[in-house]
Enzyme design. Structure first.
Site, PDB file in Angstrom:
ATOM      1  N   HIS A  15      -3.749  -3.122   3.308  1.00  0.00           N
ATOM      2  CA  HIS A  15      -4.059  -4.137   2.655  1.00  0.00           C
ATOM      3  C   HIS A  15      -4.730  -5.573   2.444  1.00  0.00           C
ATOM      4  O   HIS A  15      -4.119  -5.612   3.416  1.00  0.00           O
ATOM      5  CB  HIS A  15      -3.063  -4.217   0.865  1.00  0.00           C
ATOM      6  CG  HIS A  15      -1.241  -4.353   2.546  1.00  0.00           C
ATOM      7  ND1 HIS A  15      -0.849  -3.347   2.881  1.00  0.00           N
ATOM      8  CD2 HIS A  15      -1.073  -5.688   1.850  1.00  0.00           C
ATOM      9  CE1 HIS A  15       0.332  -4.214   3.552  1.00  0.00           C
ATOM     10  NE2 HIS A  15       0.124  -6.230   2.188  1.00  0.00           N
ATOM     11  N   ARG A  33       7.174  -9.747  -4.046  1.00  0.00           N
ATOM     12  CA  ARG A  33       7.377  -8.607  -2.702  1.00  0.00           C
ATOM     13  C   ARG A  33       8.677  -7.747  -2.366  1.00  0.00           C
ATOM     14  O   ARG A  33       9.701  -8.414  -1.840  1.00  0.00           O
ATOM     15  CB  ARG A  33       6.168  -8.677  -2.370  1.00  0.00           C
ATOM     16  CG  ARG A  33       5.790  -7.334  -1.268  1.00  0.00           C
ATOM     17  CD  ARG A  33       5.165  -7.057  -0.261  1.00  0.00           C
ATOM     18  NE  ARG A  33       6.189  -7.394   1.357  1.00  0.00           N
ATOM     19  CZ  ARG A  33       5.907  -8.626   2.121  1.00  0.00           C
ATOM     20  NH1 ARG A  33       4.660  -8.430   2.907  1.00  0.00           N
ATOM     21  NH2 ARG A  33       6.207  -8.870   2.748  1.00  0.00           N
ATOM     22  N   ASP A  66       2.175  -4.006   6.553  1.00  0.00           N
ATOM     23  CA  ASP A  66       3.350  -5.077   6.684  1.00  0.00           C
ATOM     24  C   ASP A  66       4.093  -4.759   8.232  1.00  0.00           C
ATOM     25  O   ASP A  66       4.232  -2.996   8.672  1.00  0.00           O
ATOM     26  CB  ASP A  66       3.689  -4.994   5.278  1.00  0.00           C
ATOM     27  CG  ASP A  66       3.724  -5.712   4.620  1.00  0.00           C
ATOM     28  OD1 ASP A  66       2.328  -6.448   4.721  1.00  0.00           O
ATOM     29  OD2 ASP A  66       3.489  -4.803   4.208  1.00  0.00           O
ATOM     30  N   HIS A 105      -4.028  -5.695   6.977  1.00  0.00           N
ATOM     31  CA  HIS A 105      -2.902  -5.224   8.281  1.00  0.00           C
ATOM     32  C   HIS A 105      -2.750  -4.303   7.296  1.00  0.00           C
ATOM     33  O   HIS A 105      -2.678  -4.108   5.451  1.00  0.00           O
ATOM     34  CB  HIS A 105      -2.416  -6.464   8.268  1.00  0.00           C
ATOM     35  CG  HIS A 105      -1.871  -6.734   6.127  1.00  0.00           C
ATOM     36  ND1 HIS A 105      -2.339  -7.788   6.609  1.00  0.00           N
ATOM     37  CD2 HIS A 105      -0.633  -7.531   6.645  1.00  0.00           C
ATOM     38  CE1 HIS A 105      -1.547  -8.058   4.931  1.00  0.00           C
ATOM     39  NE2 HIS A 105      -0.448  -8.377   5.090  1.00  0.00           N
TER      40      HIS A 105
END
Length: 312
Positions: A288, A303, A140, A138
């Site tokens: 990723h 993150r 983000d 995907h």
């Protein structure tokens, strides 16, 4: 009298594989845009990890203030390699935020667990933990009007083995599409929605309150990188629901083919984590995949995401 008989004609039997699938064979692996001037790096060492994507940066302490020259050189490395790795940085959450903030406004995400600050997402998975965003290629938050420019991820705790992360170069994926596919998708637009991705681990009661905040959003199937001008495939299996104006069956078939492109090993880099490692990726140019192969062992990551622009 000798009779000579002709040898029977031998023909090759018909063999075919289903259409609209992946193919085997050579691929064009072009790391840089056409006409890009490649210059040496003066403030750190760049150690490539794959042919077109992924480089380890050595000789930089991210806990220290980031001067303009270092920021510029790191940004050039990000554009050229798409994901940068920094070993053993051990940043505090605030230091991680400060580093990411050199690239723009920080993003919050009400659908993910929060760390020490609202704009720090914390992934804490181990025995009995709720599922996290793993095992799917995907990009983000493409369901936003302005999907993230990039993200800075740090591993706080790693399992004894497994828990790697992989990234795929979506410019290389676009470069290698068949010409007839490029002609079908250049100029096409697709709808992105948060619900398909998050419904993998949240029920309707968690998702319904966010429907108005995150309405379906339309983006180009092929976006242009705002800094390099590179054309990149910009659909993903988590959030892209259909191609605008296309028959649903045709759209589903084409999207399945496009989603598959992230799975090509030649476009990928794989990173094995140690505590304190940092990955900084260009979310505009990559997909990723967090590999969920560590069973009940614990894996803790934080993150920080950087708000981006509207794709064109």
């Amino acid at each position: 009298m000798t009779v000579t008989t002709a040898a029977p004609t031998v023909t090759l039997r018909e063999a075919r594989i289903p259409g609209d699938g992946m193919y085997e064979g050579p691929r064009t692996l072009r790391r840089l845009p056409e006409g890009w001037e490649e210059r040496p790096y003066e403030l750190f060492e760049v150690v490539p990890q794959a042919r077109t994507i992924g480089a380890e940066i050595r000789g930089v302490d991210l806990s220290r203030p980031l001067g303009a020259a270092l920021r510029e050189e790191l940004n050039r490395a990000l554009l050229e390699w798409k994901v940068l790795f920094f070993r053993a940085q051990h940043l505090t959450s605030d230091q991680q935020r400060d580093f990411a903030g050199h690239w723009g406004e920080l993003e919050t995400n009400p659908l993910l667990a929060v760390g020490s600050r609202e704009d720090v997402v914390r992934f804490d998975k181990g025995a009995g933990a709720a599922p996290t965003y793993e095992n799917v290629w995907h990009t983000d938050v493409t369901f936003r009007e302005r999907p993230a420019l990039g993200a800075v991820l740090q591993l706080r705790e790693v399992p004894p083995f497994g828990g790697d992360t992989m990234w795929a170069d979506m410019a290389a994926a676009y470069d290698n599409l068949p010409q007839e596919v490029k002609e079908r998708i250049d100029g096409a637009r697709a709808v992105h929605d948060f619900i398909p991705g998050f419904a993998r681990f949240y029920g309707p009661e968690r998702l319904i309150p966010h429907q108005d905040l995150f309405p379906p959003m339309e983006h180009p199937v092929v976006r242009v990188h705002p800094e390099t001008g590179r054309r990149m495939l910009f659909v993903n299996a988590s959030f892209t629901t259909h191609i605008t104006g296309m028959d649903r069956d045709e759209s589903d078939r084409l999207l399945r083919f496009l989603f598959q492109q992230a799975h090509v090993p030649e476009y990928q880099v794989r990173f094995s984590w140690q505590p304190g490692d940092i990955a900084f990726w260009d979310n505009r140019a990559t997909q990723h995949y967090a590999v969920g192969d560590y069973g009940t062992d614990r894996r803790v990551a934080e993150r920080v995401a950087i708000a981006g622009d509207r794709p064109f």
